[in-house]
Scaffold this motif. Structure first.
Motif, PDB file in Angstrom:
ATOM      1  N   SER A   5       1.001  -1.249  -0.045  1.00 44.75           N
ATOM      2  CA  SER A   5      -0.070  -0.038  -0.030  1.00 44.75           C
ATOM      3  C   SER A   5       1.049   1.175  -0.065  1.00 44.75           C
ATOM      4  O   SER A   5       1.684   1.410   0.838  1.00 44.75           O
ATOM      5  N   LEU A   6       0.700   2.198  -0.873  1.00 46.95           N
ATOM      6  CA  LEU A   6       1.495   3.476  -1.144  1.00 46.95           C
ATOM      7  C   LEU A   6       0.473   4.553  -0.833  1.00 46.95           C
ATOM      8  O   LEU A   6      -0.725   4.668  -1.687  1.00 46.95           O
ATOM      9  N   VAL A   7       0.422   5.360   0.225  1.00 50.13           N
ATOM     10  CA  VAL A   7      -0.668   6.535   0.292  1.00 50.13           C
ATOM     11  C   VAL A   7      -0.066   7.793  -0.248  1.00 50.13           C
ATOM     12  O   VAL A   7       1.127   8.221   0.181  1.00 50.13           O
ATOM     13  N   THR A   8      -0.814   8.542  -0.894  1.00 48.24           N
ATOM     14  CA  THR A   8      -0.022   9.815  -1.600  1.00 48.24           C
ATOM     15  C   THR A   8      -0.444  10.696  -0.418  1.00 48.24           C
ATOM     16  O   THR A   8      -1.167  10.831   0.391  1.00 48.24           O
ATOM     17  N   GLN A   9       0.567  11.765  -0.390  1.00 46.39           N
ATOM     18  CA  GLN A   9       0.722  12.772   0.816  1.00 46.39           C
ATOM     19  C   GLN A   9       0.405  14.239   0.220  1.00 46.39           C
ATOM     20  O   GLN A   9       0.319  15.097   0.932  1.00 46.39           O
ATOM     21  N   HIS A  10       0.547  14.416  -0.950  1.00 42.15           N
ATOM     22  CA  HIS A  10       0.340  15.787  -1.703  1.00 42.15           C
ATOM     23  C   HIS A  10      -0.066  15.633  -3.279  1.00 42.15           C
ATOM     24  O   HIS A  10       0.292  14.563  -3.841  1.00 42.15           O
ATOM     25  N   PRO A  11      -0.377  16.647  -3.881  1.00 40.54           N
ATOM     26  CA  PRO A  11      -0.776  16.525  -5.359  1.00 40.54           C
ATOM     27  C   PRO A  11       0.547  16.338  -5.853  1.00 40.54           C
ATOM     28  O   PRO A  11       1.457  16.965  -5.928  1.00 40.54           O
ATOM     29  N   GLY A  12       0.280  15.147  -7.111  1.00 46.23           N
ATOM     30  CA  GLY A  12       1.482  15.123  -7.717  1.00 46.23           C
ATOM     31  C   GLY A  12       2.265  13.878  -7.431  1.00 46.23           C
ATOM     32  O   GLY A  12       3.312  13.229  -7.953  1.00 46.23           O
ATOM     33  N   HIS A  13       1.732  13.365  -5.873  1.00 50.13           N
ATOM     34  CA  HIS A  13       2.675  12.173  -5.604  1.00 50.13           C
ATOM     35  C   HIS A  13       2.426  10.972  -6.245  1.00 50.13           C
ATOM     36  O   HIS A  13       3.425  10.279  -6.192  1.00 50.13           O
ATOM     37  N   ALA A  14       1.221  10.897  -6.512  1.00 50.81           N
ATOM     38  CA  ALA A  14       1.090   9.518  -7.219  1.00 50.81           C
ATOM     39  C   ALA A  14       2.117   9.365  -8.568  1.00 50.81           C
ATOM     40  O   ALA A  14       2.492   8.388  -9.056  1.00 50.81           O
ATOM     41  N   THR A  15       2.216  10.544  -9.293  1.00 49.82           N
ATOM     42  CA  THR A  15       2.875  10.579 -10.443  1.00 49.82           C
ATOM     43  C   THR A  15       4.360  10.414 -10.056  1.00 49.82           C
ATOM     44  O   THR A  15       5.036   9.414 -10.793  1.00 49.82           O
ATOM     45  N   GLN A  16       5.015  10.889  -8.889  1.00 46.53           N
ATOM     46  CA  GLN A  16       6.268  10.764  -8.515  1.00 46.53           C
ATOM     47  C   GLN A  16       6.415   9.303  -8.173  1.00 46.53           C
ATOM     48  O   GLN A  16       7.487   8.443  -8.423  1.00 46.53           O
ATOM     49  N   LEU A  17       5.484   8.500  -7.256  1.00 45.75           N
ATOM     50  CA  LEU A  17       5.570   7.249  -6.961  1.00 45.75           C
ATOM     51  C   LEU A  17       5.444   6.188  -7.881  1.00 45.75           C
ATOM     52  O   LEU A  17       6.596   5.285  -8.284  1.00 45.75           O
ATOM     53  N   LEU A  18       4.887   6.299  -9.312  1.00 44.83           N
ATOM     54  CA  LEU A  18       4.883   5.400 -10.020  1.00 44.83           C
ATOM     55  C   LEU A  18       5.787   5.758 -11.135  1.00 44.83           C
ATOM     56  O   LEU A  18       6.265   4.932 -11.983  1.00 44.83           O
ATOM     57  N   HIS A  19       6.506   6.885 -11.393  1.00 41.28           N
ATOM     58  CA  HIS A  19       7.574   7.311 -12.070  1.00 41.28           C
ATOM     59  C   HIS A  19       8.913   6.325 -11.688  1.00 41.28           C
ATOM     60  O   HIS A  19       9.798   5.976 -12.249  1.00 41.28           O
ATOM     61  N   GLU A  20       8.932   6.133 -10.224  1.00 40.26           N
ATOM     62  CA  GLU A  20      10.066   5.540  -9.662  1.00 40.26           C
ATOM     63  C   GLU A  20       9.662   4.067  -9.112  1.00 40.26           C
ATOM     64  O   GLU A  20      10.535   3.515  -8.581  1.00 40.26           O
ATOM     65  N   LEU A  21       8.501   3.469  -9.446  1.00 41.23           N
ATOM     66  CA  LEU A  21       8.110   2.366  -9.223  1.00 41.23           C
ATOM     67  C   LEU A  21       9.203   1.222  -9.975  1.00 41.23           C
ATOM     68  O   LEU A  21       9.316   1.214 -11.235  1.00 41.23           O
ATOM     69  N   ASN A  22       9.308  -0.028  -9.275  1.00 37.46           N
ATOM     70  CA  ASN A  22       9.785  -1.310  -9.761  1.00 37.46           C
ATOM     71  C   ASN A  22       9.025  -2.009 -10.327  1.00 37.46           C
ATOM     72  O   ASN A  22       8.261  -2.779  -9.835  1.00 37.46           O
ATOM     73  N   LEU A  23       8.851  -1.822 -11.718  1.00 34.78           N
ATOM     74  CA  LEU A  23       7.714  -2.738 -12.380  1.00 34.78           C
ATOM     75  C   LEU A  23       7.950  -4.358 -12.386  1.00 34.78           C
ATOM     76  O   LEU A  23       6.932  -4.788 -12.398  1.00 34.78           O
ATOM     77  N   ALA A  24       9.082  -4.765 -12.065  1.00 32.74           N
ATOM     78  CA  ALA A  24       9.481  -6.070 -12.014  1.00 32.74           C
ATOM     79  C   ALA A  24       8.779  -6.530 -10.778  1.00 32.74           C
ATOM     80  O   ALA A  24       8.520  -7.996 -10.848  1.00 32.74           O
ATOM     81  N   ALA A  25       8.368  -5.693  -9.678  1.00 31.77           N
ATOM     82  CA  ALA A  25       7.687  -6.192  -8.530  1.00 31.77           C
ATOM     83  C   ALA A  25       6.510  -6.387  -8.521  1.00 31.77           C
ATOM     84  O   ALA A  25       5.765  -6.543  -7.577  1.00 31.77           O
ATOM     85  N   VAL A  26       5.859  -5.782  -9.749  1.00 32.70           N
ATOM     86  CA  VAL A  26       4.194  -5.479  -9.520  1.00 32.70           C
ATOM     87  C   VAL A  26       3.654  -6.177 -10.731  1.00 32.70           C
ATOM     88  O   VAL A  26       4.229  -6.203 -11.937  1.00 32.70           O
ATOM     89  N   ASP A  27       2.359  -6.974 -10.410  1.00 35.09           N
ATOM     90  CA  ASP A  27       1.853  -7.381 -11.247  1.00 35.09           C
ATOM     91  C   ASP A  27       0.466  -6.456 -11.691  1.00 35.09           C
ATOM     92  O   ASP A  27      -0.158  -6.783 -12.874  1.00 35.09           O
ATOM     93  N   LEU A  28      -0.144  -5.842 -10.757  1.00 37.19           N
ATOM     94  CA  LEU A  28      -1.381  -5.045 -10.848  1.00 37.19           C
ATOM     95  C   LEU A  28      -1.137  -3.749 -10.210  1.00 37.19           C
ATOM     96  O   LEU A  28      -0.858  -3.852  -8.908  1.00 37.19           O
ATOM     97  N   LEU A  29      -1.497  -2.488 -10.530  1.00 41.57           N
ATOM     98  CA  LEU A  29      -1.762  -1.399  -9.956  1.00 41.57           C
ATOM     99  C   LEU A  29      -3.368  -1.045  -9.590  1.00 41.57           C
ATOM    100  O   LEU A  29      -4.137  -1.276 -10.559  1.00 41.57           O
ATOM    101  N   VAL A  30      -3.859  -0.994  -8.355  1.00 44.44           N
ATOM    102  CA  VAL A  30      -4.939  -0.750  -8.067  1.00 44.44           C
ATOM    103  C   VAL A  30      -4.852   0.809  -7.394  1.00 44.44           C
ATOM    104  O   VAL A  30      -4.328   1.087  -6.505  1.00 44.44           O
ATOM    105  N   PHE A  31      -5.804   1.752  -7.990  1.00 43.67           N
ATOM    106  CA  PHE A  31      -5.833   3.030  -7.487  1.00 43.67           C
ATOM    107  C   PHE A  31      -7.267   3.069  -6.675  1.00 43.67           C
ATOM    108  O   PHE A  31      -8.240   2.781  -7.218  1.00 43.67           O
TER     109      PHE A  31
END
Length: 276
Positions: A5-31
């Protein structure tokens, strides 16, 4: 099943989190949130250097915002229905569109683009989020009461079969006229559009401060239609034609190759708001 679980803290935070996300460790993104949360996540995925890999990552939207238009469009009108769909694991492809804003801003959307009243009733009611989707109805009433008009120039490329039915170009291909009707020259920072000048497609003439080239925008998914243009106006026309006036093809169509159509006749457009 492992859940992070990743909780956004401010506007634009979701963009930052997914820009830095390790795709190899993720099968599905749930917003879990509203359309704005999904929108931010989409920007983070498609602005990555490996966007071509990131675009294949399945996304799911659990409605938790004011409007939840994307979830509703997919038939996911409540969190329980969305959770059930996630458990079923059926993945469907979805179109994504690019939105270019000169001099060099590129955005992505998967739901809709709004302009004028529809944008204002959303952005203008941010302080009323505690009201839920009722804020949109109040925003619409406020915008209607203002009785303001928003001007735009509209151009489009008809389907291939429609273009083949006529031997005449839909638009003038006169690119020697470097300015749109009423547009003004505007020089920007040198890193934005090559020292304030760009070359108009189809000519060898530099149109100083009035156009930005398509390749000046950030890389990403292909732009097959816009690549035909080569360049876009840097500034929005500042002068609007008088009521009943029709602009000339040589001015308003100067950036469009043959086959594109430009709306010359003035018209009025009204928005209809459908309750969920």
């Amino acid at each position: 099943m492992s859940l992070t679980s990743l909780v956004t803290q401010h506007p634009g935070h979701a963009t930052q989190l997914l820009h830095e996300l390790n795709l190899a460790a993720v099968d599905l993104l749930v917003f879990v949130g509203g359309d704005g949360t999904v929108y931010e996540g989409l920007q983070g995925l498609l602005t990555r250097p490996d966007w071509d890999v990131a675009r294949h990552l399945p996304l799911a939207h659990v409605p938790g915002g004011s409007g939840n238009g994307l979830a509703h469009s997919c038939g996911l009108r409540d969190p329980a229905t969305a959770a059930f769909a996630i458990c079923k694991g059926v993945v469907s492809p979805m179109d994504v569109a690019s939105v270019l804003q000169p001099p060099n801003r590129r955005l992505y959307m998967m739901l809709l683009a709004t302009y004028g009243m529809m944008s204002n009733l959303d952005v203008g009611t941010e302080q009323l989020r505690w009201m839920g989707d009722t804020r949109f109805a109040l925003g619409a009433l406020w915008e209607i009461g203002k009785n303001e008009s928003y001007h735009a120039s509209i151009a489009w490329l008809p389907p291939a079969e429609e273009r083949q039915q006529t031997s005449q170009p839909c638009c003038s291909d006169n690119r020697s006229n470097g300015a749109l009707n009423g547009s003004s020259s505007s020089k920007g920072p040198s890193h934005d559009h090559r020292n304030g000048s760009s070359s108009a497609a189809g000519t060898g003439t530099d149109v100083e401060g009035q156009y930005v080239q398509i390749q000046d925008f950030p890389p990403g998914p292909d732009l097959p239609l816009l690549q035909q243009l080569g360049h876009l106006p840097l500034t929005v026309p500042q002068q609007q034609p008088a009521p009943g006036a029709i602009t000339t093809s040589s001015s308003s169509s100067s950036i469009f190759p043959p086959g594109w159509q430009v709306m010359h006749e003035p018209c009025q457009m009204w928005s209809l708001i459908n309750p969920p």
